[in-house]
Design a protein around this motif. Structure first.
Motif: not given
Length: 393
Positions: A316-321, A360-371, A373-382
């Protein structure tokens, strides 16, 4: 437009000042732990500041700058996020004894097993919940057989109202609601009848129902009409048929009406047929935001699409929230979804010291939906550390 709650807890932004009364009190009180120097985000109070969090006797003792250093233990959270313990309202973590601990390590201090079992085997899930190292509650599946490959509700005889009611009454301290999976491959033509039977139990007992929506035989309008305030719709971004958007791309009016009368809408990541990037992105554009996020976590999800709660939140960070809204969906908002979680999802002084420390780590990371489908984000919560009731997990 925003959801009716406008991320309820974010509305009071900026209300806190330093030092807090709790911080002043903590100067002269014995402290067990001080979490020092992190960015404290507490949406329940609109609080977002670099601060210390003090813990004493399993409770939050103070939140403020320069809390006394005379504590038994100090945790350096410099450069990290300090947030209320995460609350995952839709998991299947009641299947294996180790599930609760795996979730706790990811910052999840409270969670719900959402319908893994029905009345035939509910005692097994309840036993796992009671033994969990975190706060686990249970939704009983309206099908006595629970989740089964051939479809929980394909045979309406699986809905045993008397047995379900008796199981709930036997375990009122752990069972907090009913789950009904209504998709075509689970319920077939029995979706509405099964839901009506579930409601005949839930209303007198004053407990919520969580429905699994999407790809149903019955229309979403007919399904929502059976639900009452406080009931929960999970997998809200499920693709058609009978998703939340009509063929014209507009939000169905029955969804707007349902939210206004007090239904909760949950994301519910899962792994099969529950959401697509296209629908999620359209929802963001239309400002149709979830009230809560959940993982629909199970053992198989540890290595596929879901992984952990932080991974789902990061989508949801990738989606702009905004980060504050993301945190609200898994803390203060989630705590309101079930009465059993009242008083949680906050870092207020006097509340249980359930805390997640995250990066809140930064760097390219790939996320998937249930089908796939892939999107690349630059933030990940760990999550890097968890405290439950003031104790390190």
């Amino acid at each position: 437009m925003l959801t009716r709650r406008e991320f309820l807890s974010v509305a009071a932004a900026g209300a806190a000042s330093f030092p807090t009364l709790g911080a002043l009190h903590a100067q002269t009180s014995r402290l067990d732990i001080v979490i020092r120097g992190g960015r404290v985000i507490d949406p329940s109070r609109g609080f977002d500041q670099v601060a210390d969090v003090a813990i004493a006797g399993g409770k939050i003792s103070a939140v403020g700058r320069n809390v006394s250093s005379s504590a038994a233990e100090t945790i350096d959270a410099t450069g990290k996020l300090v947030v209320p313990g995460l609350i995952d309202i839709h998991t299947h973590a009641g299947r294996e004894k180790e599930d609760g601990g795996l979730c706790l390590a990811d910052g999840v201090t409270s969670l719900v097993d959402a319908g893994s079992q029905g009345s035939d085997h509910i005692d097994e899930v309840v036993a796992i919940a009671k033994a969990a190292p975190n706060r686990m509650r249970v939704l009983i599946n309206i099908s006595r057989k629970g989740v089964i490959p051939e479809g929980d509700l394909m045979d309406i005889a699986n809905v045993d109202v008397a047995a379900t009611r008796a199981a709930i009454e036997r375990h009122r301290d752990v069972i907090v609601g009913i789950k009904a999976r209504l998709s075509k491959n689970v319920a077939g033509n029995n979706d509405l009848e099964a839901l009506r039977r579930a409601q005949s139990i839930a209303k007198p007992l004053n407990i919520p129902i969580m429905i699994h929506m999407g790809q149903t035989v019955s229309s979403l309008a007919d399904i929502l009409a059976v639900l009452k305030p406080g009931d929960i719709v999970t997998h809200m971004y499920a693709p058609p048929p009978n998703g939340i958007f009509g063929d014209d791309g507009k939000l169905r009016p029955e969804v707007t009406a349902a939210r206004k009368r007090g239904l909760w809408f949950d994301f519910g990541n899962g792994r099969v047929d529950h959401w697509t990037w296209a629908i999620a992105e359209h929802a963001m554009k239309e400002r149709v935001l979830p009230d809560t996020f959940s993982t629909d976590w199970g053992q198989a999800a540890r290595t596929d699409q879901v992984f952990n709660f932080g991974h789902v939140m990061s989508k949801f960070l990738l989606l702009g929230m905004p980060l504050s809204g993301v945190i609200a969906c898994v803390t203060s908002n989630a705590a309101r979804a079930f009465p059993a979680f009242k008083g949680l999802g906050t870092l207020r002084v006097g509340s249980p010291a359930d805390v997640a420390i995250m990066e809140l780590r930064t760097g390219s990371i790939e996320f998937e939906d249930n089908y796939k489908g892939k999107r690349t984000g630059m933030q990940k919560l760990v999550t890097t550390a968890t405290l439950f009731g003031g104790k390190r997990a």
